[in-house]
Design an enzyme around this catalytic site. Structure first.
Site, PDB file in Angstrom:
ATOM      1  N   GLU A  55      37.366  46.247  47.399  1.00 49.67           N
ATOM      2  CA  GLU A  55      37.264  47.363  48.338  1.00 49.67           C
ATOM      3  C   GLU A  55      37.619  46.927  49.762  1.00 49.67           C
ATOM      4  OE1 GLU A  55      34.010  50.534  46.799  1.00 49.67           O
ATOM      5  OE2 GLU A  55      33.240  48.484  47.003  1.00 49.67           O
TER       6      GLU A  55
ATOM      7  N   GLU B 195      32.373  48.219  38.834  1.00 55.35           N
ATOM      8  CA  GLU B 195      30.999  48.690  39.018  1.00 55.35           C
ATOM      9  C   GLU B 195      30.455  49.499  37.844  1.00 55.35           C
ATOM     10  OE1 GLU B 195      32.449  48.000  43.255  1.00 55.35           O
ATOM     11  OE2 GLU B 195      33.296  48.668  41.349  1.00 55.35           O
TER      12      GLU B 195
ATOM     13  N   ALA C 205      29.254  42.482  46.197  1.00 55.07           N
ATOM     14  CA  ALA C 205      27.857  42.359  46.587  1.00 55.07           C
ATOM     15  C   ALA C 205      27.242  41.079  46.042  1.00 55.07           C
ATOM     16  CB  ALA C 205      27.060  43.567  46.087  1.00 55.07           C
TER      17      ALA C 205
ATOM     18  N   GLY D 119      33.097  45.155  45.813  1.00 57.83           N
ATOM     19  CA  GLY D 119      33.250  45.245  47.263  1.00 57.83           C
ATOM     20  C   GLY D 119      34.309  44.329  47.819  1.00 57.83           C
TER      21      GLY D 119
END
Length: 259
Positions: free
Chosen positions: A113, A133, A65, A110
């Site tokens: 991910e 995170e 992010a 992310g």
């Protein structure tokens, strides 16, 4: 200039490139919008047989992010932004053709991910990664808690997520997350070699194999075998299957059309 580009190599291989190196290719609102446009193009392309996902620059694949942008968001906007990242990543996972993540640098949150949603992951020797995170008082919210466990096992996934541990590509290979580690100058070529090897195979067979693996994984064996049989049956009436048998008989390489 678009923050995500798309090109075609050797006719059958698509390359999606994150192009925001000045911000570590982080997921901004604009990048997500551009990514969705590229995915629409990929989904409509009936010729593609494999897709590589990589990024510009030699330092970052995707830092996750965009935390500078996120700092300006309300709680509701943060939830919406996480949801949009998750949707893009799930869209990548849902592509019919195999996907290869060529991780050319940092892949955190992310960014990692995104690679988890790909079918195959290779990385440069300088790459660092992790689902970090919990160190930011949140959790992976774009599929990380689910996909990592399915790839490396429950205990290892808990270890890496709960500690927010950062690790290099060699450790990633040791735990079964990364398939190949190569020098960064060789990464693009290695990804193309793998994609080209996939593209040489029967396109329907490759797609059905991917579908059978993905859909059968979370079921009991009996259900999984039924899924495999249904996918197998989709290959029987194809011209490519007949071509493969004929090519074997004639001792030549088959020429597949995807039909």
């Amino acid at each position: 200039m678009s923050t995500v580009s798309f090109s075609i190599k050797d006719e059958y291989v698509g390359v999606i490139t994150l192009n925001r190196p000045e911000a570590a290719n982080a997921f901004s609102r604009q990048l997500l919008a551009d990514f969705n446009q590229v995915l629409e193009e990929v989904e409509k392309n009936e010729t593609l047989r494999a897709v590589i996902i990589t990024a510009e620059g030699g330092k970052a694949f995707c830092a996750g992010a965009d935390l500078k942008e996120r700092a300006t968001m309300s709680q509701d906007e943060v939830v919406e932004a996480v949801g949009e990242i998750g949707k893009v990543i799930t869209r990548v996972e849902s592509l019919k053709v195999p996907t290869i993540a060529a991780i050319n640098g940092a892949a955190f949150g992310g960014g990692l991910e995104l690679s988890l949603a790909c079918d195959i992951r290779i990385a440069s020797g300088n790459a660092k990664m992790g689902l970090t995170e919990t160190s930011l008082a949140i959790i992976p919210g774009a599929g990380g808690t689910q996909r990592l466990a399915r790839l490396i096992g429950l205990a290892k996934a808990k270890y890496y997520i709960l500690t927010a541990k950062r690790f290099d590509s060699l450790e990633g290979k040791e735990i079964g997350l990364i398939e190949e580690v190569v020098p960064i100058d060789d990464l693009a070529q290695k990804a193309l070699e793998i994609a080209t090897q996939i593209a040489k195979n029967g396109p329907v067979g490759v797609q059905m194999a991917k579908k059978a693996i993905d859909q059968g994984f979370d079921h009991d064996l009996k259900t999984g075998l039924n899924i495999e049989r249904n996918c197998y049956m989709n290959t029987i009436p194809t011209n490519d299957r007949i071509e493969a048998l004929q090519a074997f008989k004639e001792k030549r390489q088959p020429s597949f059309t995807g039909k």
